[in-house]
Design an enzyme around this catalytic site. Sequence first.
Site, PDB file in Angstrom:
ATOM      1  N   LYS A 116      30.946  31.182  29.614  1.00  0.00           N
ATOM      2  CA  LYS A 116      30.716  31.998  30.799  1.00  0.00           C
ATOM      3  C   LYS A 116      29.233  32.144  31.128  1.00  0.00           C
ATOM      4  CE  LYS A 116      34.810  34.910  30.029  1.00  0.00           C
ATOM      5  NZ  LYS A 116      35.859  34.428  30.920  1.00  0.00           N
ATOM      6  N   GLU A 200      27.952  42.507  32.442  1.00  0.00           N
ATOM      7  CA  GLU A 200      28.111  42.426  33.890  1.00  0.00           C
ATOM      8  C   GLU A 200      28.285  43.798  34.486  1.00  0.00           C
ATOM      9  OE1 GLU A 200      31.542  40.137  35.007  1.00  0.00           O
ATOM     10  OE2 GLU A 200      30.485  38.241  34.727  1.00  0.00           O
ATOM     11  N   HIS A 235      43.935  42.598  31.582  1.00  0.00           N
ATOM     12  CA  HIS A 235      43.193  41.477  32.184  1.00  0.00           C
ATOM     13  C   HIS A 235      44.012  40.202  32.255  1.00  0.00           C
ATOM     14  CE1 HIS A 235      39.758  44.091  32.070  1.00  0.00           C
ATOM     15  NE2 HIS A 235      39.823  44.188  30.756  1.00  0.00           N
ATOM     16  N   ARG A 297      41.499  23.363  35.036  1.00  0.00           N
ATOM     17  CA  ARG A 297      42.864  22.873  34.779  1.00  0.00           C
ATOM     18  C   ARG A 297      43.785  23.362  35.887  1.00  0.00           C
ATOM     19  NH1 ARG A 297      44.672  27.922  33.690  1.00  0.00           N
ATOM     20  NH2 ARG A 297      43.348  29.170  32.351  1.00  0.00           N
TER      21      ARG A 297
HETATM   22  P1  ADP Z   1      39.074  35.862  30.754  1.00  0.00           P
HETATM   23  O1  ADP Z   1      38.419  34.509  30.777  1.00  0.00           O
HETATM   24  O2  ADP Z   1      39.065  36.492  29.395  1.00  0.00           O
HETATM   25  O3  ADP Z   1      40.418  35.873  31.399  1.00  0.00           O
HETATM   26  P2  ADP Z   1      37.709  36.747  33.181  1.00  0.00           P
HETATM   27  O4  ADP Z   1      36.255  36.652  33.285  1.00  0.00           O
HETATM   28  O5  ADP Z   1      38.524  35.711  33.881  1.00  0.00           O
HETATM   29  O6  ADP Z   1      38.122  36.795  31.627  1.00  0.00           O
HETATM   30  O7  ADP Z   1      38.175  38.168  33.652  1.00  0.00           O
HETATM   31  C1  ADP Z   1      39.524  38.597  33.512  1.00  0.00           C
HETATM   32  C2  ADP Z   1      39.797  39.806  34.389  1.00  0.00           C
HETATM   33  O8  ADP Z   1      38.910  40.901  34.057  1.00  0.00           O
HETATM   34  C3  ADP Z   1      39.555  39.591  35.868  1.00  0.00           C
HETATM   35  O9  ADP Z   1      40.659  39.014  36.508  1.00  0.00           O
HETATM   36  C4  ADP Z   1      39.268  40.990  36.358  1.00  0.00           C
HETATM   37  O10 ADP Z   1      40.473  41.709  36.524  1.00  0.00           O
HETATM   38  C5  ADP Z   1      38.530  41.624  35.210  1.00  0.00           C
HETATM   39  N1  ADP Z   1      37.066  41.521  35.411  1.00  0.00           N
HETATM   40  C6  ADP Z   1      36.264  40.513  35.025  1.00  0.00           C
HETATM   41  N2  ADP Z   1      34.993  40.724  35.370  1.00  0.00           N
HETATM   42  C7  ADP Z   1      34.958  41.918  35.997  1.00  0.00           C
HETATM   43  C8  ADP Z   1      33.906  42.723  36.578  1.00  0.00           C
HETATM   44  N3  ADP Z   1      32.652  42.328  36.574  1.00  0.00           N
HETATM   45  N4  ADP Z   1      34.263  43.888  37.139  1.00  0.00           N
HETATM   46  C9  ADP Z   1      35.551  44.315  37.134  1.00  0.00           C
HETATM   47  N5  ADP Z   1      36.559  43.626  36.586  1.00  0.00           N
HETATM   48  C10 ADP Z   1      36.283  42.437  36.029  1.00  0.00           C
END
Ligand code: ADP
Length: 650
Positions: A116, A200, A235, A297
């Site tokens: 990331k 973040e 999540h 993917r």
């Molecule tokens: P992973 O790769 O573990 O699935 P992601 O980065 O895709 O993690 O984030 C998963 C979920 O977490 C997102 O769909 C969202 O709901 C929440 N999320 C991620 N980043 C943020 C953020 N900066 N603020 C609020 N919610 C977030």
Amino acid sequence: MFKSVLIANRGEIACRIMRTAKRLGLRTIAVYSQADAQALHVKLADEAHLIGPAPAAQSYLVIDNIIAAAKAAKAECIHPGYGFLSENTAFAKACADNGIVFVGPPPSAIEAMGLKDRAKALMEKAGVPVVPGYHGNNQDPALLKRKAYEIGYPVLIKAVAGGGGKGMRRVDRHADFDDALSGAMREAQNSFGDARVLIEKYVTAPRHIEMQVFADTQGNAIHLNERDCSLQRRHQKVIEEAPAPGMSAALRAEMGAAAVAAAKAAGYVGAGTIEFIADGAGGLKSGGFWFMEMNTRLQVEHPVTEAVTGLDLVEWQFRIANGETLPLTQAEVPLHGHAVEARLYAEDPEKSFLPSTGRLIALEFPKAEGLRVDTGVESGDEVTPFYDPMIAKLIAKAETREAALDRLATALDATVVIGPRSNAGFLAALVRAPDFCIGAFDTGFIDAHLSELGAGPQALDHEAVAFGAQALVARERDRLAERGDGYDSPWDADDGFQLSGTRRLIVPLIAEGHHLNAEVAFVGGEAKVSVEGAAPALDATAIATADAVYVLRRGRQTRLAPRDLSLAEGAEEGGSGTIRAPMHGKVLAVLVEQGASVARGQRLAIIEAMKMEHTLTAPLDGTVAEIAASAGSQIAEGARVMVIVPAEGA
Ligand code: ADP
């Protein structure tokens, strides 16, 4: 086009990929673990190769075994599906090294988007908006804490190697930062072998909006519209839809352009997804979205995009892997109607969504216009603890969002999952939730509405139990009627027990661990069943197995069985030691003699009722003082079978 494909996956996605492959005339090659020898994806394939024991780490994740199977089968290409090895650079490289086409992006693009922090840095350089925060190399806890303060709370700590929501912690107060950081790092280390994190800004009222992208080897890239995946738990996506409620054509173009720029910056080829987090407060708006990550993917939720575009994304993947140009230009990409997908899981919403394994005693899906069901299991299959417990995806498509939600809710109501628990009822409640229906939701929606959605402990459904008891009684009467050997059945209204008017029968049951009685009243030849005053439900289905009845009502399963006169019942009688028949039946055997000393739990007699044997056991230690029943005789419910005199101190 290719002549053959090996699918390095299992379950619904393996089946789904095979469907398209067969249509395109490819020979399909499955791989399977020992646990999956009888699985649907193995049955559907033209040929199948065993790649190891049940645990994924010894089968579906073993690159060498899969490559060996592909070579043995002379597979021209490998489709990895999602999960398992789909985003594994070493696997993509191994395919190339062995002259097999990997249906996916080049290893360099997987690598560029794999972490990331690196992905965010790359996106910043390409001018794609990223969530404000810190994604540097310095992992000194004091520095990370200072960065969190500068970003401003709430913040989100994320594992740079993260996935599946692991290693992620929301922090609302500076004082909580240290604990959250060490927790996130520990989880990241355990899950990914990499403790590094990034910080973040936590977007409040966040909406998860992702763009489906496609790129070809000639350098063309387009997007196939967005999906809204804001309904999440831990999540993890639960419901996905397209288009996103509140999305305008202008904003779609803006997000689409950012997604295409992201794909190009990564040197992307094939199907990918750019995930954005959008600020949903006050509605979606220009500039109010930020890159989170790219999934290199095919996504679980790709069918909603297929539904609104009428395209087959797996076919596109094969064409692009084969070196063809993108079939459409951006302007030609269709968008019709609305589609919603629900992920049906073998899990128990009443027990914190714990996976619920076991044999699928029944599995049935409705067939309806505008409904697509992707599954990898069928009735009789086992949901094992080895893999993801997803049973199926239900995708409803209609002209409007309202109609699509309605269609999905109806389909979920008509879905039958018996054996393992499922989230069908929870999903149906979710797609009917008023705020969700009007588009007022963000990623916190499910957590905020858990109890209204039926997640959490629930009271026993007496109407469902009564429905199940009714099924038991009916089955018993049918069986005995068929037998027709003059057996004096306690289940017939005109049997020898009838005195005058209505005859009542008490059937002790155990339902979901609760002891209760069903009351059967024989009125004019009809058996009327009730449980604690509740009449049988009118909207339920029941399936009986040898030892239990499963009732499914509103997506919720209630399991019940006839109950033997148990130890607990003896105790309920105040330890009097009087053993009574739990129901009308026939005494098959008396296992003790008068004067014998018995121990608590010892078997005393066997009564046959409902074609099942019920063993009566001693409720306490003592001596058999009296035996009131003899083998072969009929006995009325509640009648004395024997009396045990408690031993000293029992
Ligand atoms: P992973 O790769 O573990 O699935 P992601 O980065 O895709 O993690 O984030 C998963 C979920 O977490 C997102 O769909 C969202 O709901 C929440 N999320 C991620 N980043 C943020 C953020 N900066 N603020 C609020 N919610 C977030």
